[in-house]
Design an enzyme around this catalytic site. Sequence first.
Site, PDB file in Angstrom:
ATOM      1  N   ALA A  63       0.909  -1.119   0.044  1.00 45.54           N
ATOM      2  CA  ALA A  63      -0.049  -0.107  -0.043  1.00 45.54           C
ATOM      3  C   ALA A  63       0.810   1.137   0.007  1.00 45.54           C
ATOM      4  O   ALA A  63       1.903   1.141   0.532  1.00 45.54           O
ATOM      5  CB  ALA A  63      -0.846  -0.067   1.390  1.00 45.54           C
ATOM      6  N   GLY A 106       0.659  -5.141   0.780  1.00 45.14           N
ATOM      7  CA  GLY A 106      -0.709  -4.913  -0.170  1.00 45.14           C
ATOM      8  C   GLY A 106      -0.528  -5.800  -1.551  1.00 45.14           C
ATOM      9  O   GLY A 106      -1.533  -6.538  -2.216  1.00 45.14           O
ATOM     10  N   GLU A 109      -1.033  -9.283  -0.692  1.00 42.76           N
ATOM     11  CA  GLU A 109      -2.247  -9.597  -0.363  1.00 42.76           C
ATOM     12  C   GLU A 109      -3.167  -9.554  -1.657  1.00 42.76           C
ATOM     13  O   GLU A 109      -4.064 -10.418  -2.035  1.00 42.76           O
ATOM     14  CB  GLU A 109      -2.677  -8.404   0.645  1.00 42.76           C
ATOM     15  CG  GLU A 109      -2.228  -8.536   1.988  1.00 42.76           C
ATOM     16  CD  GLU A 109      -2.365  -7.381   2.953  1.00 42.76           C
ATOM     17  OE1 GLU A 109      -2.139  -6.300   2.591  1.00 42.76           O
ATOM     18  OE2 GLU A 109      -2.868  -7.634   4.014  1.00 42.76           O
ATOM     19  N   GLU A 129       4.702  -5.192   7.073  1.00 35.96           N
ATOM     20  CA  GLU A 129       3.997  -3.934   7.826  1.00 35.96           C
ATOM     21  C   GLU A 129       4.641  -3.859   9.066  1.00 35.96           C
ATOM     22  O   GLU A 129       4.291  -2.751   9.845  1.00 35.96           O
ATOM     23  CB  GLU A 129       2.554  -4.326   7.661  1.00 35.96           C
ATOM     24  CG  GLU A 129       1.864  -4.002   6.407  1.00 35.96           C
ATOM     25  CD  GLU A 129       1.897  -5.426   5.519  1.00 35.96           C
ATOM     26  OE1 GLU A 129       2.425  -6.387   6.037  1.00 35.96           O
ATOM     27  OE2 GLU A 129       1.066  -5.649   4.562  1.00 35.96           O
TER      28      GLU A 129
END
Length: 255
Positions: A63, A106, A109, A129
Amino acid sequence: MNTIKIERHNRVVTVRLHRPHVLNALSGELMTELLDALRPLDADPEVGCFVVTGSEKVFAAGADIREMSGKSAVDMAAEDYFAGWEEFASFRTPRIAAVNGYALGGGCELVMMCDLVIAGESAVFGQPEIKLGVIPGIGGTQRLTRLVGRAKAMDLILTGRTMDAHEAERSGLVSRVVPDDRVLPTATEAAATVAAYGTPAVRAARECVDRALETGLTEGTLFERRVFHALFATEDQKEGMSAFLEKREPNFRGC
Ligand code: CAA
């Protein structure tokens, strides 16, 4: 579109993440553009498979940290930040991740929201993260644990270490590892293969496999059997079995 590129060849749609200056970091704009582009294609019966890819160097480094960094908890909750990604996970069109380089946070993911994962030798997977003082937020703690098991998920998520393509394949995150320059061709070939099968059977197969992650064996097996029975209402079932018996190629029509 500023952040993705879309190409369509017959029944296969390829989406390329394209924010090279930030290693394809997944910003809100990218998510919105991706969903807006794929939503009508997911509803198009002439589309049989998506391929999601990045560049030859990076799939996505997570992200967008710059975008998130200044937000408060109230901002995050008010926006329900990342909730939109669940729409990607809920698309019914099968999707194949074609991964070169980093698939972190992300990015990893997003890979786990795909049905097949074709990784190049250079691919690197991880959920780092924890190094940023947070945790995975697009399903990483849930999907990674289901895919690779608790021991490996804890290792990756708590230490923030990455794994290479071969470890990811051994762990069950990756379907196939191929030379870097074969990633997109292999994913595209697999997508064309999937897209040529009957849509009712492909959708049913995806739903049954994913149901295995949600339910117990008895319920899941019953669900599978009922779906199997229901496919005998399709013309594709008649066509597929007739073609086999008549020793010819089937011509599936998706009905
Ligand atoms: N968000 C925003 N920008 C990012 C980014 C990210 N996730 N990852 C890389 N960038 C930017 C860098 O800031 C840098 O920009 P500048 O040139 O303006 O400085 C540019 O991309 C190139 O990055 P690096 O110089 O760091 O490249 P590198 O080759 O030295 O390192 C890397 C590559 C190891 C992937 C490193 O960039 C990195 O660690 N990135 C962050 C990975 C990460 O922590 N991902 C998780 C994000 S949080 C998340 O994803 C939450 C969730 O669950 C959804």
